[in-house]
Design a protein around this motif. Structure first.
Motif, PDB file in Angstrom:
ATOM      1  N   SER A 133       0.919  -1.228   0.193  1.00 57.08           N
ATOM      2  CA  SER A 133      -0.100   0.057   0.054  1.00 57.08           C
ATOM      3  C   SER A 133       0.857   1.183  -0.023  1.00 57.08           C
ATOM      4  O   SER A 133       2.078   1.331   0.309  1.00 57.08           O
ATOM      5  N   ASN A 134       0.307   2.474  -0.230  1.00 55.32           N
ATOM      6  CA  ASN A 134       0.943   3.633  -0.377  1.00 55.32           C
ATOM      7  C   ASN A 134       0.135   4.565   0.737  1.00 55.32           C
ATOM      8  O   ASN A 134      -1.128   4.586   0.901  1.00 55.32           O
ATOM      9  N   LEU A 135       1.107   5.406   1.455  1.00 57.70           N
ATOM     10  CA  LEU A 135       0.447   6.447   2.233  1.00 57.70           C
ATOM     11  C   LEU A 135       1.418   7.484   2.364  1.00 57.70           C
ATOM     12  O   LEU A 135       2.417   7.609   2.060  1.00 57.70           O
ATOM     13  N   HIS A 136       0.706   8.565   2.760  1.00 57.02           N
ATOM     14  CA  HIS A 136       1.285   9.952   3.142  1.00 57.02           C
ATOM     15  C   HIS A 136       1.582  10.133   4.698  1.00 57.02           C
ATOM     16  O   HIS A 136       0.801  10.130   5.285  1.00 57.02           O
ATOM     17  N   LEU A 137       2.908  10.327   4.977  1.00 59.01           N
ATOM     18  CA  LEU A 137       3.269  10.368   6.351  1.00 59.01           C
ATOM     19  C   LEU A 137       4.529  11.145   6.634  1.00 59.01           C
ATOM     20  O   LEU A 137       5.525  11.120   5.743  1.00 59.01           O
ATOM     21  N   ALA A 138       4.356  12.058   7.512  1.00 60.58           N
ATOM     22  CA  ALA A 138       5.335  13.172   7.943  1.00 60.58           C
ATOM     23  C   ALA A 138       5.850  13.835   6.487  1.00 60.58           C
ATOM     24  O   ALA A 138       7.003  13.929   6.316  1.00 60.58           O
ATOM     25  N   GLY A 139       5.085  14.079   5.780  1.00 61.29           N
ATOM     26  CA  GLY A 139       5.220  15.201   4.636  1.00 61.29           C
ATOM     27  C   GLY A 139       5.630  14.622   3.341  1.00 61.29           C
ATOM     28  O   GLY A 139       6.122  15.241   2.317  1.00 61.29           O
ATOM     29  N   GLN A 140       5.646  13.145   3.203  1.00 58.25           N
ATOM     30  CA  GLN A 140       6.244  12.532   2.220  1.00 58.25           C
ATOM     31  C   GLN A 140       5.431  11.105   1.956  1.00 58.25           C
ATOM     32  O   GLN A 140       4.799  10.683   2.781  1.00 58.25           O
ATOM     33  N   ASP A 141       5.398  10.604   0.672  1.00 56.25           N
ATOM     34  CA  ASP A 141       4.824   9.451   0.215  1.00 56.25           C
ATOM     35  C   ASP A 141       5.936   8.231   0.825  1.00 56.25           C
ATOM     36  O   ASP A 141       6.952   8.040   0.452  1.00 56.25           O
ATOM     37  N   LEU A 179       9.135   6.670  -0.641  1.00 56.65           N
ATOM     38  CA  LEU A 179       9.011   6.624  -2.161  1.00 56.65           C
ATOM     39  C   LEU A 179      10.027   7.481  -2.926  1.00 56.65           C
ATOM     40  O   LEU A 179      10.626   7.150  -4.121  1.00 56.65           O
ATOM     41  N   ALA A 180      10.396   8.686  -2.377  1.00 57.15           N
ATOM     42  CA  ALA A 180      11.514   9.505  -2.966  1.00 57.15           C
ATOM     43  C   ALA A 180      12.758   8.726  -3.063  1.00 57.15           C
ATOM     44  O   ALA A 180      13.626   8.825  -4.040  1.00 57.15           O
TER      45      ALA A 180
END
Length: 445
Positions: A107-115, A134-135
């Motif tokens: 899964s993908n999620l957005h956490l602490a300002g990043q994906d 992801l970065a």
């Protein structure tokens, strides 16, 4: 950019463009493929890490220390089935935790300002979550993909240099032909080399060599013509000088009148020779051909009328058979001169009757025919009589030897042919015949 004006430069530019487009396409496809493979590899690593932690009863101290390394990009969290955090390792500066409610699998999620990319695995006693930014994944995947593209980028200029060299090698025979053409002088008509030429260029060079061969033959014929003309003109001009001297020394009266008559006759012969030379030059191959509508029957009448005074003076019976109009396209002056030469030859060479016919041949094509009852021309001499300044066996007859040469040249210029045969009257038959398509083009509608 003068090199773009050359064949080598144009081919190189086109091939370079094609190679660049192909290299970009290959590089793009490789980049996308390597990135996709890197993503699959990173997903596999996430999954293996999560599964290995799920199957352990506890986390050993060394493993916990490794996971707690602040430079590690992975985020690992273990929850109990009651939602209590059992273990958590966060990258440096990371304060937020993964949500306790996990989605099993990827899964993908957005956490602490990043994906983040997350993989979660569960057992009856615990839930293990492993995440990676992801970065970071994209950066590592891009680096791997760019490394795979570097060989293509390095090879591209090397391939371009190889193409330039191969084009030079392939076009070397053409360059050799160019040098051979440039090395020749104004009168150089030697054939150009054809060894090693590409199949697309060889026919062009061969056609050019054929043209050079025809030009060489034409120049040789022209030189021969000029030499023969100079030789033929020398005799009458020398005779004119002698006659002029005799006239100057002649006493007034009958002797002077005879000298004037001889001088006039010499001038007439010289003028006739010059006229014959001009007529032959106008009928030579390469001379501009006049194409005018004409009636062959009327043209025959005019030619007969031109020679009638000479025939009457020589006591020759001259007749014309021309029942129907014969329209066609050609040079009236050249054809009239050719027919006049044929009739004039028959009268001069001892014929007593001359029959001129303008009619249609067996297949309907226009035909001019001159029959006489003179001595004719032997079979073995009929080919030679078309040569310039060829007078045949009757050397006592005055003439330039250009009559039949003019007839043949004029006929060829008009698309007709000349044949010699034996006349029913016992002398010579000369025919100027046009091809069948001329009859079809001028058939009355």
């Amino acid at each position: 950019m003068k090199w773009l004006g050359t064949l080598r430069g144009r081919l190189f530019a086109l091939l370079a463009i094609l190679g660049a487009v192909t290299a970009l396409a290959v590089a793009g496809a490789t980049y996308i493929s390597v990135r996709a493979e890197a993503d699959e590899l990173f997903d596999y690593q996430l999954r293996q890490t999560a599964l290995s932690l799920r199957d352990q009863g506890r986390i050993a101290g060394e493993e916990a220390a490794a996971l707690a390394d602040p430079s590690l990009d992975y985020l690992v969290q273990i929850w109990s089935v009651q939602g209590l955090e059992i273990y958590s390792s966060r990258p440096q500066g990371m304060t937020e935790a993964l949500p306790a409610r996990a989605v099993l699998g990827y899964s993908n999620l957005h956490l602490a300002g990043q994906d983040w990319r997350v993989f979660s695995a569960a057992t009856p006693l615990r839930v293990v979550q492993v995440a990676q930014p992801l970065a970071v994944r994209q950066r590592l995947a891009a680096v791997a993909a760019l490394r795979s593209v570097v060989p293509v980028a390095v090879a591209l200029p090397l391939v371009a240099a190889a193409i330039w060299w191969l084009l030079g090698v392939s076009l070397a025979p053409l360059a050799r032909v160019t040098r051979a053409a440039q090395a020749g002088g104004a009168n150089a008509l030697q054939p150009l080399p054809t060894t090693g030429l590409p199949g697309e260029v060889a026919p062009l060079v061969e056609a050019f060599n054929d043209l050079l061969g025809r030009l060489s033959s034409a120049f040789e014929a022209q030189r021969s013509f000029v030499a023969d003309a100079a030789h033929e003109l020398r005799s009458p001009l020398t005779a004119l000088k002698l006659q002029l001297g005799l006239l100057r020394d002649a006493a007034p009266g009958q002797e002077q009148d005879a000298s004037i008559a001889r001088l006039r006759g010499g001038i007439d012969r010289a003028v006739h020779l010059v006229e014959q030379l001009l007529a032959l030059a106008r009928a030579e191959p390469g001379a501009a051909a006049v194409q005018l509508p004409l009636d062959l029957t009327e043209l025959a009448r005019q030619a007969v009328a031109d020679v009638q005074p000479l025939a009457d003076k020589a006591g020759v019976a001259l007749s014309l058979t021309a029942p129907d109009p014969l329209p066609l396209t050609g040079d009236p002056q050249a054809l009239r001169g050719a027919l006049r030469n044929l009739i004039d030859n028959a009268v001069k060479y001892g014929a007593r009757t001359v029959q001129v016919s303008a009619l249609r041949g067996p297949r309907g094509a226009p035909l001019l025919r001159v029959d006489d009852d003179g001595p004719g021309i032997p079979l073995e001499a009929r080919e030679r009589v078309f040569d310039r300044f060829q007078r045949g066996e009757h050397s006592a007859v005055e003439g330039s030897g250009l009559g039949l040469a003019i007839v043949q040249a004029a006929a060829r210029q008009q698309g007709a042919s000349v044949t010699l045969d034996t006349s029913p009257a016992g002398g010579l038959r000369v025919e100027i015949a046009w091809p069948l398509h001329v009859a079809q083009e001028h058939r009355p509608t």
